[in-house]
Scaffold this active site. Structure first.
Site, PDB file in Angstrom:
ATOM      1  N   GLU A   1       0.816  -1.214   0.000  1.00  0.00           N
ATOM      2  CA  GLU A   1       0.000   0.000   0.000  1.00  0.00           C
ATOM      3  C   GLU A   1       0.853   1.269   0.000  1.00  0.00           C
ATOM      4  O   GLU A   1       0.387   2.340   0.382  1.00  0.00           O
ATOM      5  CB  GLU A   1      -0.942  -0.004   1.202  1.00  0.00           C
ATOM      6  CG  GLU A   1      -1.937  -1.154   1.196  1.00  0.00           C
ATOM      7  CD  GLU A   1      -2.859  -1.124   2.395  1.00  0.00           C
ATOM      8  OE1 GLU A   1      -3.775  -0.291   2.419  1.00  0.00           O
ATOM      9  OE2 GLU A   1      -2.652  -1.936   3.311  1.00  0.00           O
TER      10      GLU A   1
ATOM     11  N   SER B   1      -6.589  -2.426   1.625  1.00  0.00           N
ATOM     12  CA  SER B   1      -6.942  -1.821   0.338  1.00  0.00           C
ATOM     13  C   SER B   1      -7.465  -2.835  -0.673  1.00  0.00           C
ATOM     14  O   SER B   1      -7.325  -2.650  -1.876  1.00  0.00           O
ATOM     15  CB  SER B   1      -5.743  -1.052  -0.254  1.00  0.00           C
ATOM     16  OG  SER B   1      -5.428   0.061   0.524  1.00  0.00           O
TER      17      SER B   1
ATOM     18  N   TYR C   1      -9.474   3.792  -5.232  1.00  0.00           N
ATOM     19  CA  TYR C   1      -8.444   4.800  -5.466  1.00  0.00           C
ATOM     20  C   TYR C   1      -8.313   5.298  -6.906  1.00  0.00           C
ATOM     21  O   TYR C   1      -7.670   6.315  -7.136  1.00  0.00           O
ATOM     22  CB  TYR C   1      -7.077   4.246  -5.023  1.00  0.00           C
ATOM     23  CG  TYR C   1      -7.048   3.826  -3.578  1.00  0.00           C
ATOM     24  CD1 TYR C   1      -7.175   4.768  -2.562  1.00  0.00           C
ATOM     25  CD2 TYR C   1      -6.916   2.487  -3.221  1.00  0.00           C
ATOM     26  CE1 TYR C   1      -7.161   4.384  -1.225  1.00  0.00           C
ATOM     27  CE2 TYR C   1      -6.898   2.099  -1.896  1.00  0.00           C
ATOM     28  CZ  TYR C   1      -7.009   3.049  -0.906  1.00  0.00           C
ATOM     29  OH  TYR C   1      -7.005   2.671   0.404  1.00  0.00           O
TER      30      TYR C   1
ATOM     31  N   ARG D   1     -11.428   3.003  11.510  1.00  0.00           N
ATOM     32  CA  ARG D   1     -12.639   2.840  10.696  1.00  0.00           C
ATOM     33  C   ARG D   1     -13.102   1.397  10.783  1.00  0.00           C
ATOM     34  O   ARG D   1     -12.291   0.473  10.803  1.00  0.00           O
ATOM     35  CB  ARG D   1     -12.316   3.183   9.241  1.00  0.00           C
ATOM     36  CG  ARG D   1     -13.429   3.805   8.444  1.00  0.00           C
ATOM     37  CD  ARG D   1     -13.045   3.973   6.992  1.00  0.00           C
ATOM     38  NE  ARG D   1     -12.918   2.684   6.323  1.00  0.00           N
ATOM     39  CZ  ARG D   1     -11.909   2.349   5.533  1.00  0.00           C
ATOM     40  NH1 ARG D   1     -10.926   3.201   5.301  1.00  0.00           N
ATOM     41  NH2 ARG D   1     -11.883   1.158   4.969  1.00  0.00           N
TER      42      ARG D   1
ATOM     43  N   ASP E   1     -15.685  -1.340   8.836  1.00  0.00           N
ATOM     44  CA  ASP E   1     -16.441  -1.581   7.609  1.00  0.00           C
ATOM     45  C   ASP E   1     -17.495  -2.657   7.835  1.00  0.00           C
ATOM     46  O   ASP E   1     -17.230  -3.653   8.530  1.00  0.00           O
ATOM     47  CB  ASP E   1     -15.504  -2.017   6.483  1.00  0.00           C
ATOM     48  CG  ASP E   1     -14.465  -0.953   6.150  1.00  0.00           C
ATOM     49  OD1 ASP E   1     -14.717   0.230   6.446  1.00  0.00           O
ATOM     50  OD2 ASP E   1     -13.409  -1.309   5.607  1.00  0.00           O
TER      51      ASP E   1
ATOM     52  N   GLU F   1     -14.356  -5.697   8.776  1.00  0.00           N
ATOM     53  CA  GLU F   1     -13.007  -5.526   9.312  1.00  0.00           C
ATOM     54  C   GLU F   1     -12.868  -4.148   9.944  1.00  0.00           C
ATOM     55  O   GLU F   1     -13.737  -3.288   9.785  1.00  0.00           O
ATOM     56  CB  GLU F   1     -11.963  -5.694   8.211  1.00  0.00           C
ATOM     57  CG  GLU F   1     -12.099  -4.685   7.082  1.00  0.00           C
ATOM     58  CD  GLU F   1     -11.064  -4.908   5.995  1.00  0.00           C
ATOM     59  OE1 GLU F   1      -9.958  -4.354   6.136  1.00  0.00           O
ATOM     60  OE2 GLU F   1     -11.361  -5.611   5.005  1.00  0.00           O
TER      61      GLU F   1
ATOM     62  N   ASN G   1      -9.954  -0.905  10.511  1.00  0.00           N
ATOM     63  CA  ASN G   1      -8.713  -0.314  10.000  1.00  0.00           C
ATOM     64  C   ASN G   1      -8.185   0.677  11.028  1.00  0.00           C
ATOM     65  O   ASN G   1      -8.907   1.586  11.441  1.00  0.00           O
ATOM     66  CB  ASN G   1      -8.978   0.421   8.687  1.00  0.00           C
ATOM     67  CG  ASN G   1      -9.486  -0.506   7.601  1.00  0.00           C
ATOM     68  OD1 ASN G   1      -8.713  -1.100   6.872  1.00  0.00           O
ATOM     69  ND2 ASN G   1     -10.801  -0.652   7.500  1.00  0.00           N
TER      70      ASN G   1
ATOM     71  N   GLY H   1      -6.992   5.368   5.093  1.00  0.00           N
ATOM     72  CA  GLY H   1      -6.485   6.311   4.112  1.00  0.00           C
ATOM     73  C   GLY H   1      -6.914   7.738   4.412  1.00  0.00           C
ATOM     74  O   GLY H   1      -7.991   7.981   4.960  1.00  0.00           O
TER      75      GLY H   1
END
Length: 315
Positions: free
Chosen positions: A23, A155, A221, A260, A262, A275, A277, A281
């Site tokens: 990443e 990602s 992205y 974060r 999800d 999951e 994070n 990002g």
């Protein structure tokens, strides 16, 4: 919710980004955006790329704290956090344990499952003893549509959606290129949501919509066709429920500071955790800045809030 901090109290800040993970490119974009924001707020901040110099150089440079903007392995998995603690340098986000657990999708799901938190059914494939002959039974058990995910990549790298035993075998073997352990997860057919956690508060949820097969690296992205909805369209009651669930899931992994969570919503309206994070990002297309904006927080003030997590003590 706007921060009440002076630039001086942070001292000299090393913004760590780049690194050697898969990443790296995303990290470079996140880190530069954060560095620019800190400069705009008068913070004495500078770039530090661990791919270019050893971590010990932080001591020689007189860094007072580190803002971690390294995504993936080496920055989000607890190893960097442990090194910084040994150097006695404060850093942003979750500690060693929370970072390591959240980075590992298998251990994340096992913890959530043990606590009775909603998460999709799954199986684990181990590269050392993977039996390709079991793919048919796995597909049948998990509903004949599954997501294949390397346990410790972010990602959406190495991920695939598959609909047959043969495709499952191929996807798992490809995922083994990234990790020894691979998560095979029941596919939840429905919209994907994400909830930002910032200093113990859940920000407004975001719903993502993409024409891609799933919300993959390109959709995140590169592709301009991905749509983001914030407010997400949930009722006030469901917004509270998803916020509470995300906070519970985040804390269950010993995560803190910022991050974060999800989730997917199935056709019956129920939410399932995917999951967490711990270093999300922070690019122009990233989700955390979108949630912060919906909460009335500018990007620059969001960055200060994240940097302020380095002021907390470590157990």
């Amino acid at each position: 919710m706007k921060p009440d901090f002076s630039a001086q109290q942070f001292g000299k800040v090393a913004v760590m980004f780049g690194g050697n993970s898969a990443e790296r490119e995303v990290s470079l974009n996140s880190g530069q955006a954060v560095l620019d924001a800190l400069h705009s707020k008068g913070v004495d901040a500078y770039k530090f790329d661990p791919a270019e110099q050893p971590i010990t150089a932080l001591v020689e440079q007189g860094a007072d704290r580190v803002m971690i903007m390294l995504h993936g392995r080496g920055g989000e998995d607890g190893s960097l956090q442990g090194a910084l603690q040994q150097l006695n340098i404060p850093y942003t986000g979750s500690g060693v344990l929370g970072s390591a657990l959240a980075m590992d999708k298998v251990h994340t799901k096992q913890i959530w499952q043990c606590l009775g938190l909603p998460t999709a059914k799954y199986r684990i494939a181990d590269k050392r003893r993977f039996d390709a002959g079991s793919c048919g039974a796995i597909m049948h058990e998990l509903g004949n549509v599954v997501m294949v995910k390397p346990a410790r990549e972010g990602s959406s790298i190495g991920m695939a959606k598959v609909t047959s035993a043969k495709l499952l075998e191929t996807a798992v073997k490809q995922a083994f290129d990234y990790d020894r352990h691979v998560l095979i997860e029941q596919f939840i057919d429905g919209p994907e949501y994400t909830v930002t956690v910032l200093n113990g508060v859940a920000l407004p949820s975001i719903r993502m919509s993409t024409p891609h097969v799933f919300y993959d690296y390109s959709a995140k992205y590169q592709d301009s066709t991905t749509e983001y909805f914030c407010p997400s369209g949930l009722s006030a009651e469901w917004e509270q429920r998803i916020a509470a669930l995300s906070l519970q899931a985040f804390e269950a992994l010993s995560c803190d500071g910022w991050g974060r969570v999800d989730l997917m919503q199935d056709t019956h309206g129920e939410f399932f955790l995917l999951e967490a994070n711990t270093v999300p990002g922070m690019t122009q297309k990233s989700l955390v800045p979108k949630a912060a904006k919906a909460a009335g927080l500018s990007f620059e003030d969001l960055v200060l809030q994240v940097l302020a997590t380095s002021l907390q003590g470590r157990d």
